[in-house]
Write a protein that holds these residues in place. Structure first.
Motif, mmCIF file in Angstrom:
data_model
loop_
_atom_site.group_PDB
_atom_site.id
_atom_site.type_symbol
_atom_site.label_atom_id
_atom_site.label_comp_id
_atom_site.label_asym_id
_atom_site.label_seq_id
_atom_site.Cartn_x
_atom_site.Cartn_y
_atom_site.Cartn_z
ATOM 1 N N SER A 1 -47.579 -1.610 -18.335
ATOM 2 C CA SER A 1 -48.822 -1.734 -19.088
ATOM 3 C C SER A 1 -48.540 -1.320 -20.521
ATOM 4 O O SER A 1 -47.518 -0.686 -20.822
ATOM 5 C CB SER A 1 -49.923 -0.851 -18.494
ATOM 6 O OG SER A 1 -49.668 0.521 -18.766
ATOM 7 N N SER A 2 -49.455 -1.666 -21.400
ATOM 8 C CA SER A 2 -49.283 -1.295 -22.809
ATOM 9 C C SER A 2 -49.321 0.216 -22.993
ATOM 10 O O SER A 2 -48.622 0.766 -23.849
ATOM 11 C CB SER A 2 -50.369 -1.954 -23.668
ATOM 12 O OG SER A 2 -51.662 -1.542 -23.248
ATOM 13 N N VAL A 3 -50.129 0.898 -22.180
ATOM 14 C CA VAL A 3 -50.209 2.361 -22.274
ATOM 15 C C VAL A 3 -48.886 2.994 -21.854
ATOM 16 O O VAL A 3 -48.369 3.899 -22.532
ATOM 17 C CB VAL A 3 -51.358 2.906 -21.404
ATOM 18 C CG1 VAL A 3 -51.290 4.436 -21.326
ATOM 19 C CG2 VAL A 3 -52.700 2.482 -21.971
ATOM 20 N N ILE A 4 -48.327 2.545 -20.740
ATOM 21 C CA ILE A 4 -47.055 3.090 -20.260
ATOM 22 C C ILE A 4 -45.958 2.871 -21.297
ATOM 23 O O ILE A 4 -45.182 3.784 -21.600
ATOM 24 C CB ILE A 4 -46.675 2.450 -18.908
ATOM 25 C CG1 ILE A 4 -47.651 2.909 -17.827
ATOM 26 C CG2 ILE A 4 -45.242 2.813 -18.524
ATOM 27 C CD1 ILE A 4 -47.493 2.175 -16.506
ATOM 28 N N LYS A 5 -45.908 1.681 -21.857
ATOM 29 C CA LYS A 5 -44.905 1.370 -22.882
ATOM 30 C C LYS A 5 -45.082 2.265 -24.104
ATOM 31 O O LYS A 5 -44.105 2.799 -24.649
ATOM 32 C CB LYS A 5 -45.015 -0.095 -23.288
ATOM 33 C CG LYS A 5 -43.978 -0.521 -24.325
ATOM 34 C CD LYS A 5 -44.144 -1.986 -24.700
ATOM 35 C CE LYS A 5 -43.128 -2.393 -25.772
ATOM 36 N NZ LYS A 5 -43.300 -3.818 -26.185
#
Length: 238
Positions: free
Chosen positions: A57-61
Motif C-alpha cells: 500500500s502507499s502507506v506501507i511504502k
C-alpha cells in the motif's frame, strides 16, 4: 556547541489508508525531528493492522521510505510489536533497516536500565483479550494465517477490527488498563525502576512507591501526536 543527545519514543500511531493526516504527521516527525536523535523506538501499533509482509500500500511504502531515511543516516530505529501489528516481519523490516525487538526489552537509557514494551501484556484484567492474544501468537496459527490468500487475510483483518471495536464499547475503562500488581511484579522481574509502554493510549507519568516510574505513551491524533523525548537531562513529552 555540542548537541544534546536525544532518544525518541513513539507508539500507537495506527497508520492506515483511512487517516492520511496521521501519515503526514509521521513524515513530518521523521523528516524534521527524528534526525536530531541518536535512536528511535517505536513501541507497537505503528500500523492499524498488519496482515503480512506481502501486503502493499502507499502507506506501507511511505513508512519504509521514512524509516530508511533515518537509518541510512546512522540513526538506529527499533520496533516492538503491538497488538495490531504483531505480524510485522523481517521482509518489511530489513529493507529499511528497522530492528525488531522482543516483546520485553531492557535498554540502557543514559545510565538508567529501562524496560520497554508495547503494554498489552500488562493488561491482565482483560482476560478475553489475553486469551485471544495467546491464540494469535501461536506460531502454527500465524503460519497458517500468513499462507492464506491475501484477499482472505484482508477480509479476516477487517472482521477482527470490527469485533475489537465492538468489544471495547462493552468493556470498562479499568479492565482495559494495566494491572497494578502485575506491573509491580514486572518491575521486580526485570530488576528495573523505569518502564515505558504504550497500548492504553493514556499518556501519563506514574510514580509508584517506593521508587518506580511508569511512563505511558499516548496515541497519535491530528492535533496531538505523542512523542517522548529522553536525554541526559531528563525526559518530557513534546
Amino acid at each position: 556547541m555540542k548537541l544534546m543527545k536525544k532518544t525518541y519514543f513513539i507508539a500507537d500511531l495506527h497508520l492506515s489508508e483511512n487517516h492520511p493526516e496521521l501519515t503526514a504527521l509521521f513524515i513530518d516527525f521523521m523528516q524534521n525531528q527524528a534526525p536530531q536523535a541518536e535512536s528511535i523506538y517505536i513501541l507497537g501499533d505503528l500500523f492499524d493492522f498488519w496482515i503480512g509482509d506481502d501486503e502493499k500500500s502507499s502507506v506501507i511504502k511511505t513508512v519504509q521510505e521514512q524509516i530508511k531515511f533515518i537509518t541510512t543516516q546512522g540513526i538506529p530505529c527499533y520496533f516492538i510489536h503491538g497488538n495490531r501489528d504483531f505480524l510485522v516481519g523481517k521482509k518489511f523490516a530489513e529493507p529499511c533497516g528497522l530492528q525488531l525487538l522482543p516483546e520485553y526489552q531492557v535498554i540502557d537509557l543514559y545510565g538508567t536500565p529501562t524496560l520497554i514494551c508495547h503494554g498489552d501484556t500488562l493488561c491482565t484484567d482483560d482476560e478475553k483479550y489475553q486469551l485471544f492474544r495467546k491464540k494469535v501468537h501461536q506460531k502454527w496459527r500465524q503460519w497458517l494465517f500468513l499462507h492464506l490468500p491475501l484477499k482472505i487475510r484482508i477480509a479476516i483483518g477487517k472482521k477482527i477490527r470490527m469485533q475489537s471495536n465492538a468489544d471495547k464499547k462493552l468493556k470498562s475503562e479499568d479492565i482495559m488498563d494495566v494491572n497494578g500488581e502485575f506491573v509491580l511484579q514486572t518491575f521486580k522481574d526485570f530488576n528495573v525502576t523505569l518502564m515505558l509502554h504504550g497500548h492504553t493510549h493514556r499518556q501519563n507519568i506514574h510514580k509508584i512507591p517506593p521508587h518506580f516510574t511508569r511512563i505511558v505513551l499516548g496515541d497519535w491524533r491530528p492535533n496531538a501526536p505523542s512523542v517522548l523525548e529522553f536525554s541526559e537531562q531528563g525526559y518530557q513529552f513534546i
